[in-house]
Enzyme design. Structure first.
Site, mmCIF file in Angstrom:
data_model
loop_
_atom_site.group_PDB
_atom_site.id
_atom_site.type_symbol
_atom_site.label_atom_id
_atom_site.label_comp_id
_atom_site.label_asym_id
_atom_site.label_seq_id
_atom_site.Cartn_x
_atom_site.Cartn_y
_atom_site.Cartn_z
ATOM 1 C CG ASP A 111 -9.453 0.777 -0.405
ATOM 2 O OD1 ASP A 111 -8.239 0.985 -0.246
ATOM 3 O OD2 ASP A 111 -10.328 1.583 -0.055
ATOM 4 C CG ASP A 157 -3.578 2.455 1.137
ATOM 5 O OD1 ASP A 157 -4.624 1.780 1.155
ATOM 6 O OD2 ASP A 157 -3.453 3.479 0.450
#
Length: 434
Positions: free
Chosen positions: A90, A314
Site C-alpha cells: 500500500d 495509489d
C-alpha cells in the site's frame, strides 16, 4: 548456551554477504474477479473517501489500506524463526502491521502456519515502550503511559473506511527477505504494528496485514533506506490474464541499473504538508488522439495550504479518479470519437461510457502530460475495463475526494520507480522484464 546465542545474534544481524544487492519480492493480485464493476467502483470510492479524510488538518490519521476493490499481496517473513505472512502492498499508508495472536502452545490448531504472526514464538520480538520516541511516530498512540513500568507497551489504533479497525502493540522484530541473487537479508528492528484486536473488513479476510510504502518515517522504504537506498519500484502486470503473470516489488538503489535510467521518464514528486504520506504528481495537460483537451490547468493544482487538489499514485485503488471538470471533458470528447453503433446505453451504474467489445473498435488514445515534460501514454486496456462478456467501460471516475488518483489498472505494464531522495517518479513501458 552463550556461544549458541552469540552465533544466533551474528546470523540475525549480519547478512550472509557484505553488501546486499536489492530485494525483489513477488506480488500476487488479491482481487475478486467475481465482483461486478459497480462493486469495484463502490469499494474504490470508499477507499478514496477515507483517504481524503487525511487531507484535512482536523482529521485523524487513518488508513484506507483495507478497502479498495483489489490489492497486491507480498510474501513477508517476520520473526525468529521466520514466520510467513501475506501483506497488502500500500503506497497510501505508512504503518506496517500484521494480525497477531498471544497463543503460547498448540497454536497450529487455532492458527494454521501463515495465517497470523505469533510473537511468543519469535525470540527477537519486542514491543516498544510507550515512553519510546518511536511511539510518537504512530497513529493514535495511547496517552495512558506509565513511564515507570518496565512493561508498558506502546499501543496503536487504526480505523478503516468500512468500519473495520486494528489495534495492538507497536513493536519491532527481524524481517528475513531475499535479494535478487538469492541471498537472505535480515532487516533488524523493523517497526510494525502487532494487531491483537481486528475487526476485519472485506480485504482483510484474505490478507494478514499491510506493508506501508508511504513517505512517512515508519514505512518499509524509510526503514530500509540506510542499507538499501531510498528507492523502490514495482511493475504491476495484467491480472486479467490466465494464469496471471507475476508482478514484483523492488527495494533498493541497485535495482535500477545506471544503463536503464535513460529509458525512464521522470516527473517530480510533490509534497503535501497536510498529508505527507502520499506520492503526488502534477498533471499539466491531457491529450486525446494527440489533440490537447481544453481543461483549465488549475484543476490539477495541489494547494499546500489546504491540502486539496493534486494527483496521487495509489497501488490500492483499481480505477482512476480525475477532477470533475477534467473527467467531464474526457468523457464527452471520447464519446464523440466513438461511433454510436459501438456504444452501449445499459452499462453498469456509475459508468458514463461503455462499448461493445465484440466488434473491432480502435479506442481513443488517452495521454497525460506531466510536470517536467514526461508523458504517460497508457494503452487503452489500462483505462477500459471489462464489465461483462462483450462489454467494456471507461475505467475513469470523477474525483469527489478532493484529489485525483492514478489507480493500479492505469499503472499496469509500467515500471514505476519511486526515487525518494530525488523526490521524483520514473516510469517506463520497457522495464517489466527486470
Amino acid at each position: 548456551m552463550i556461544q549458541t546465542l552469540t552465533l544466533l545474534f551474528f546470523i540475525l544481524f549480519h547478512p550472509t554477504h557484505s553488501k546486499p544487492d536489492y530485494l525483489k519480492l513477488n506480488l500476487r493480485y488479491n482481487g475478486n474477479h467475481h465482483h461486478s464493476l459497480s462493486q469495484t467502483l463502490t469499494q474504490d470510492s470508499i477507499r478514496l473517501s477515507f483517504l481524503s479524510s487525511r487531507t484535512t488538518l482536523s482529521a485523524p490519521i487513518i488508513s484506507g489500506a483495507s478497502t479498495g476493490s483489489g490489492q497486491y499481496l507480498v510474501e513477508f517473513h517476520l520473526g525468529t524463526p521466520p514466520q510467513r505472512l501475506h501483506l497488502i502492498v500500500d503506497t497510501g499508508s505508512d504503518l506496517i502491521w500484521t494480525r497477531c495472536s498471544p497463543c503460547r502452545s498448540n497454536c497450529s490448531f487455532h492458527h494454521p502456519p501463515g495465517t497470523t504472526f505469533l510473537p511468543r514464538h519469535s525470540i527477537t520480538f519486542s514491543p516498544f515502550h510507550c515512553y519510546s520516541p518511536s511511539c510518537h511516530l504512530i497513529p493514535h498512540p495511547s496517552h495512558s503511559c506509565n513511564h515507570t513500568r518496565l512493561h508498558s507497551p506502546c499501543r496503536y489504533h487504526y480505523a478503516y473506511a468500512d468500519s473495520s479497525s486494528t489495534s495492538g502493540f507497536f513493536s519491532h522484530d527481524v524481517a528475513t527477505l531475499h535479494t535478487l541473487s538469492g541471498h537472505p537479508t535480515h532487516i533488524p528492528n523493523l517497526p510494525f504494528g502487532c494487531a491483537f484486536n481486528i475487526s476485519p473488513g472485506p480485504a482483510l479476510s484474505s490478507a494478514h496485514g499491510v506493508l506501508g510504502l508511504g513517505r512517512g518515517p515508519i514505512s518499509f522504504p524509510s526503514h530500509t533506506s540506510s542499507n538499501l537506498g531510498n528507492l523502490f519500484s514495482y511493475c504491476l502486470l495484467d491480472y486479467t490474464l490466465s494464469p496471471p503473470p507475476t508482478s514484483f516489488l523492488l527495494i533498493g538503489h541497485h535495482s535500477i541499473k545506471p544503463s536503464f535510467t535513460s529509458n525512464l521518464s521522470f516527473t517530480p514528486l510533490l509534497s503535501n504538508p497536510v498529508s505527507p504520506t502520499f506520492y503526488y504528481i502534477h498533471i499539466t495537460a491531457v491529450y486525446l488522439n494527440n489533440i490537447p483537451l481544453p481543461i483549465d490547468p488549475d484543476v490539477w493544482v495541489l494547494d499546500p495550504n489546504t491540502g486539496n487538489g493534486g494527483t496521487i499514485i495509489d497501488s490500492g485503488t483499481t480505477l482512476s479518479f480525475l477532477p470533475t471538470p477534467a473527467y467531464d471533458q474526457i468523457v464527452s470528447t471520447m464519446a464523440l470519437k466513438i461511433p454510436d453503433r459501438f456504444k452501449i446505453s445499459h452499462g453498469p451504474p456509475g459508468f458514463d461510457l461503455c462499448v461493445n467489445s465484440t466488434k473491432p473498435l480502435r479506442k481513443p488514445k488517452l495521454v497525460f502530460k506531466l510536470l517536467g515534460g514526461a508523458v504517460l501514454a497508457p494503452p487503452p486496456g489500462n483505462y477500459f475495463i471489462e464489465a461483462a462478456d462483450g462489454v467494456t467501460c471507461l475505467a475513469l471516475q470523477p474525483a469527489d475526494a478532493g484529489f485525483g488518483v492514478i489507480g493500479n489498472l492505469m499503472q499496469q505494464g509500467f515500471l514505476f520507480v519511486f526515487d525518494r531522495d530525488a523526490s521524483r517518479l520514473g516510469f517506463s513501458r520497457n522495464g517489466c522484464a527486470v
